[in-house]
Design a protein around this motif. Structure first.
Motif, PDB file in Angstrom:
ATOM      1  N   UNK B 362       0.829  -1.198   0.000  1.00  0.00           N
ATOM      2  CA  UNK B 362       0.000   0.000   0.000  1.00  0.00           C
ATOM      3  C   UNK B 362       0.875   1.265   0.000  1.00  0.00           C
ATOM      4  N   UNK B 363       1.946   1.237   0.774  1.00  0.00           N
ATOM      5  CA  UNK B 363       2.847   2.396   0.841  1.00  0.00           C
ATOM      6  C   UNK B 363       3.509   2.620  -0.519  1.00  0.00           C
ATOM      7  N   UNK B 364       3.875   1.511  -1.174  1.00  0.00           N
ATOM      8  CA  UNK B 364       4.446   1.633  -2.515  1.00  0.00           C
ATOM      9  C   UNK B 364       3.438   2.258  -3.462  1.00  0.00           C
ATOM     10  N   UNK B 365       2.182   1.836  -3.297  1.00  0.00           N
ATOM     11  CA  UNK B 365       1.107   2.378  -4.139  1.00  0.00           C
ATOM     12  C   UNK B 365       0.949   3.877  -3.952  1.00  0.00           C
ATOM     13  N   UNK B 366       1.311   4.374  -2.788  1.00  0.00           N
ATOM     14  CA  UNK B 366       1.230   5.821  -2.531  1.00  0.00           C
ATOM     15  C   UNK B 366       2.486   6.525  -3.032  1.00  0.00           C
ATOM     16  N   UNK B 367       3.311   5.788  -3.768  1.00  0.00           N
ATOM     17  CA  UNK B 367       4.529   6.325  -4.356  1.00  0.00           C
ATOM     18  C   UNK B 367       5.542   6.752  -3.301  1.00  0.00           C
ATOM     19  N   UNK B 368       5.529   6.033  -2.219  1.00  0.00           N
ATOM     20  CA  UNK B 368       6.576   6.272  -1.238  1.00  0.00           C
ATOM     21  C   UNK B 368       7.765   5.395  -1.622  1.00  0.00           C
ATOM     22  N   UNK B 369       8.872   5.648  -0.994  1.00  0.00           N
ATOM     23  CA  UNK B 369      10.108   4.972  -1.362  1.00  0.00           C
ATOM     24  C   UNK B 369      10.405   3.884  -0.322  1.00  0.00           C
ATOM     25  N   UNK B 370      10.501   2.626  -0.755  1.00  0.00           N
ATOM     26  CA  UNK B 370      10.751   1.543   0.205  1.00  0.00           C
ATOM     27  C   UNK B 370      12.030   0.797  -0.155  1.00  0.00           C
ATOM     28  N   UNK B 371      13.156   1.321   0.237  1.00  0.00           N
ATOM     29  CA  UNK B 371      14.414   0.698  -0.166  1.00  0.00           C
ATOM     30  C   UNK B 371      14.725  -0.579   0.611  1.00  0.00           C
ATOM     31  N   UNK B 372      14.069  -0.818   1.737  1.00  0.00           N
ATOM     32  CA  UNK B 372      14.389  -2.023   2.505  1.00  0.00           C
ATOM     33  C   UNK B 372      13.136  -2.877   2.591  1.00  0.00           C
ATOM     34  N   UNK B 373      13.347  -4.163   2.763  1.00  0.00           N
ATOM     35  CA  UNK B 373      12.130  -4.921   3.013  1.00  0.00           C
ATOM     36  C   UNK B 373      12.003  -5.120   4.519  1.00  0.00           C
ATOM     37  N   UNK B 374      10.776  -5.008   4.974  1.00  0.00           N
ATOM     38  CA  UNK B 374      10.486  -4.865   6.397  1.00  0.00           C
ATOM     39  C   UNK B 374      10.826  -6.085   7.232  1.00  0.00           C
ATOM     40  N   UNK B 375      11.062  -5.865   8.540  1.00  0.00           N
ATOM     41  CA  UNK B 375      11.386  -6.969   9.435  1.00  0.00           C
ATOM     42  C   UNK B 375      10.101  -7.614   9.931  1.00  0.00           C
ATOM     43  N   UNK B 376      10.058  -8.924   9.850  1.00  0.00           N
ATOM     44  CA  UNK B 376       8.923  -9.666  10.402  1.00  0.00           C
ATOM     45  C   UNK B 376       9.482 -10.662  11.411  1.00  0.00           C
ATOM     46  N   UNK B 377       8.879 -10.700  12.556  1.00  0.00           N
ATOM     47  CA  UNK B 377       9.402 -11.589  13.588  1.00  0.00           C
ATOM     48  C   UNK B 377       8.283 -12.440  14.153  1.00  0.00           C
ATOM     49  N   UNK B 378       8.578 -13.724  14.257  1.00  0.00           N
ATOM     50  CA  UNK B 378       7.571 -14.644  14.771  1.00  0.00           C
ATOM     51  C   UNK B 378       7.566 -14.601  16.297  1.00  0.00           C
ATOM     52  N   UNK B 379       6.392 -14.369  16.849  1.00  0.00           N
ATOM     53  CA  UNK B 379       6.191 -14.341  18.299  1.00  0.00           C
ATOM     54  C   UNK B 379       7.130 -13.358  19.000  1.00  0.00           C
ATOM     55  N   UNK B 380       7.851 -13.831  20.004  1.00  0.00           N
ATOM     56  CA  UNK B 380       8.671 -12.924  20.808  1.00  0.00           C
ATOM     57  C   UNK B 380      10.047 -12.787  20.180  1.00  0.00           C
ATOM     58  N   UNK B 381      10.516 -11.554  19.989  1.00  0.00           N
ATOM     59  CA  UNK B 381      11.820 -11.386  19.343  1.00  0.00           C
ATOM     60  C   UNK B 381      12.977 -11.898  20.197  1.00  0.00           C
ATOM     61  N   UNK B 382      13.850 -12.669  19.586  1.00  0.00           N
ATOM     62  CA  UNK B 382      15.072 -13.122  20.257  1.00  0.00           C
ATOM     63  C   UNK B 382      16.089 -11.993  20.196  1.00  0.00           C
ATOM     64  N   UNK B 383      17.234 -12.182  20.856  1.00  0.00           N
ATOM     65  CA  UNK B 383      18.198 -11.082  20.836  1.00  0.00           C
ATOM     66  C   UNK B 383      18.780 -10.892  19.434  1.00  0.00           C
ATOM     67  N   UNK B 384      18.924 -11.983  18.662  1.00  0.00           N
ATOM     68  CA  UNK B 384      19.402 -11.792  17.274  1.00  0.00           C
ATOM     69  C   UNK B 384      18.365 -11.014  16.473  1.00  0.00           C
ATOM     70  N   UNK B 385      17.115 -11.353  16.721  1.00  0.00           N
ATOM     71  CA  UNK B 385      16.064 -10.667  15.966  1.00  0.00           C
ATOM     72  C   UNK B 385      15.980  -9.188  16.339  1.00  0.00           C
ATOM     73  N   UNK B 386      16.224  -8.900  17.602  1.00  0.00           N
ATOM     74  CA  UNK B 386      16.236  -7.489  17.996  1.00  0.00           C
ATOM     75  C   UNK B 386      17.407  -6.773  17.332  1.00  0.00           C
ATOM     76  N   UNK B 387      18.505  -7.475  17.179  1.00  0.00           N
ATOM     77  CA  UNK B 387      19.658  -6.897  16.487  1.00  0.00           C
ATOM     78  C   UNK B 387      19.292  -6.609  15.020  1.00  0.00           C
ATOM     79  N   UNK B 388      18.497  -7.514  14.444  1.00  0.00           N
ATOM     80  CA  UNK B 388      18.031  -7.296  13.075  1.00  0.00           C
ATOM     81  C   UNK B 388      17.177  -6.016  13.001  1.00  0.00           C
ATOM     82  N   UNK B 389      16.375  -5.787  14.025  1.00  0.00           N
ATOM     83  CA  UNK B 389      15.563  -4.569  14.081  1.00  0.00           C
ATOM     84  C   UNK B 389      16.456  -3.330  14.166  1.00  0.00           C
ATOM     85  N   UNK B 390      17.465  -3.422  14.987  1.00  0.00           N
ATOM     86  CA  UNK B 390      18.369  -2.293  15.146  1.00  0.00           C
ATOM     87  C   UNK B 390      19.019  -1.957  13.804  1.00  0.00           C
TER      88      UNK B 390
END
Ligand code: FES
Ligand SMILES: [Fe+2]
Ligand SMILES: [Fe+2]
Lengths: 119, 422
Positions: B362-390
């Motif tokens: 939807x954001x792309x459809x609004x002609x916004x710029x999305x250079x990264x693909x978003x982080x998705x995390x299953x259930x509770x984020x582990x410390x590696x996953x939090x590092x991925x968020x950072x």
């Protein structure tokens, strides 16, 4: 196989590709803001700008240039897409713009190094 | 009422009333209908028609026009704006008055050709301070583009201090008494029209005001709604207020702002948002802030988004979808100009994580710029996953500041990494 470099300047990513690759095969994967819709050269959504290396792209067909022109008119009609319209219109008016600096990502194949950007 | 209406001895309203219209361009509500205002100006050497009406209302327009002038007297046709609600009657008018010369703004030329679907049209492109004479009356053109199309201009009748403003200062309000000192209370319609039509072009509104404000003004005659003859400058003043800065921003010119919206069911998306913010803040020049969508509503957030350089949205996936506050927020983006802003989505999920991809589309459809693909995390984020968020936040910051390191990759790797994500 012969290779070429495609640089998407909006995200600062360069991809090494086999010659003959179409821009659209890469643009979404690298997160460039070159959009697409039909993937068949019909809708004109995948319009992009060639910054460098236009001579390294497949030649523009009659159909492609007419789709580009129609798409341009649609953009003009869509008032929400404003910011770069001034620049866009100016460029389009400059002679030879269509098919030179402005191409369709789903139609254009790469045969040598190019730098591209969304319009 | 099918008579023309006098604005002055030489100027008449020859527009059309459309009291039954309920929504305009699908998105605008017009509970009270609208008018398409067109005007005829008589000079000693001919008549000018300024704008026309929607095609469906052409009869009213021609009836009024015929009561004012005969077609062979028409010397000039001015188009302030080429949208079909004002050019619907143009082809027929050109047939009936073939001698009339067409005046359009410089940036309307391509559109005119597209509109009439014809290449060889005889017209004169005009810009600020070009004039056309009708003998003892003079029309001066003012280049006021992007209000709300690239082609828009205003036309000033010098001898009478009258401004034909196009959609600017207009509103969808239908009252056959026509003048602002006679019609019902239309303030709501005026503000609504500004908010939905003009607001995305705030900078252009300011540019136009700089041209219009110095002019002496007896009447502002827009293409929709009441003709503003009582204290016309008040309406300009109102545009000035509406387009002004709310509070002086504390952000410096060399800084960029990133706004991170999130909503969380069990706290996982919240944790992600906090890490993303921490990552973004590591990049010099980035000012990142966090907003819980539960704590505000989309109408308030939209001001924030308008001023932000980048917007990230975090939503959990619930029933295979992003949650309503996230969609409400994204819908509100249509009221402002978000084109080209950096955007992204992230979120946690339990079963399947569709929300992030759906929001990204939807954001792309609004002609916004999305250079990264978003982080998705299953259930509770582990410390590696939090590092991925950072890292995700840091990269977003780097994209904002234009300092992201150039990346070189092979096509095969690129496509393989995409495969893995989906
Ligand atoms: S995607 Fe439709 S023309 Fe390229
Ligand atoms: Fe309009
Ligand atoms: Fe309009």
């Amino acid at each position: 196989m012969a290779k070429a470099k495609v640089t998407f300047s909006d995200v600062n990513v360069t991809v090494n590709v086999p010659v003959g690759t179409r821009i659209i095969e890469l643009s979404e994967a690298v997160g460039s803001y070159i959009a697409y819709n039909c993937r068949e050269g019909d809708c004109g959504v995948c319009l992009f700008e060639v910054i460098k290396g236009q001579e390294n792209l497949s030649p523009v067909s009659k159909e492609e240039s007419s789709v580009i022109l129609t798409r341009f008119q649609e953009i003009m009609d869509g008032w929400r897409t404003t910011k770069s319209l001034d620049a866009l219109q100016e460029k389009m008016q400059r002679e030879n713009f269509i098919g030179k600096h402005c191409r369709l990502a789903c139609q254009t194949q790469v045969f040598g190094d190019v730098v591209v950007a969304p319009l | 009422m099918t008579q023309p209406v006098w604005l002055s001895e030489r100027v008449q309203w020859i527009g059309a009333l459309d009291p039954t219209m309920r929504s305009f361009d699908i998105v605008l509500k017009t509970p009270n209908g609208t008018t398409y205002n067109a005007y005829a100006v008589r000079g000693s050497e001919g008549v000018a028609v300024i704008d026309t009406v929607k095609e469906a209302c052409a009869e009213q327009f021609f009836t009024r026009l015929e009561a004012v002038a005969s077609y062979d007297e028409i010397k000039v046709i001015v188009l302030n704006h080429l949208e079909p609600d004002h050019t619907g009657a143009l082809p027929e008018l050109m047939r009936r008055a073939p001698q009339a010369k067409l005046y359009i703004s410089k940036s309307a030329q391509l559109m005119l050709k597209a509109l009439l679907n014809q290449q060889d049209i005889d017209y004169t492109p005009v810009g600020t301070s070009d004039t056309v004479s009708l003998g003892d009356r003079t029309l001066r053109f003012l280049h006021t583009p992007y209000l709300h199309w690239p082609d828009t201009q205003c036309t000033y009748l010098e001898e009478e201090y009258m401004l034909f403003s196009g959609d600017v200062f207009g509103c969808h309000f239908c009252d056959e008494r026509l003048f602002n000192d006679k019609v019902g209370d239309f303030r709501f319609a005026f503000e609504y029209y500004y908010a939905h039509i003009m607001r995305p072009f705030r900078e252009h509104v300011l540019n136009a005001l700089a041209i219009l404000e110095p002019l002496r003004m007896n009447i502002i005659a827009p293409t929709h709604g009441p003709i503003l003859r009582d204290q016309p400058k008040r309406y300009m003043q109102r545009y000035r207020e509406l387009s002004g800065q709310r509070l002086q921003s504390e952000v410096n010119a060399d800084e960029k702002t990133l706004v991170i919206f999130y909503i969380s069911a069990y706290g996982s998306t919240t944790q992600m948002a906090q890490m993303i913010r921490a990552g973004a803040e590591q990049v010099a020049g980035v000012r990142a802030s966090l907003y819980d969508m539960e704590g505000g509503d989309a109408d308030l957030f939209v001001d924030l988004v308008e001023d932000a350089d980048g917007i990230l949205i975090g939503s959990p996936t619930i029933n295979g979808d992003a949650v309503k506050p996230a969609w409400d927020l994204v819908s509100s983006f249509a009221k402002i100009n978000v084109r080209g802003k950096l955007a992204g989505a992230f979120g946690s999920y339990g079963w399947s994580g569709e929300a992030v991809r759906m929001l990204e589309d939807r954001l792309r459809g609004l002609k916004m710029r999305l250079p990264q693909s978003g982080v998705r995390i299953k259930l509770i984020p582990s410390s590696e996953e939090l590092e991925e968020c950072r890292r995700y936040g840091q990269e977003a910051g780097e994209h904002l500041m234009g300092v992201n390191a150039p990346r070189v990759l092979d096509m095969a790797d690129l496509l393989a990494s995409r495969q893995a994500q989906v």
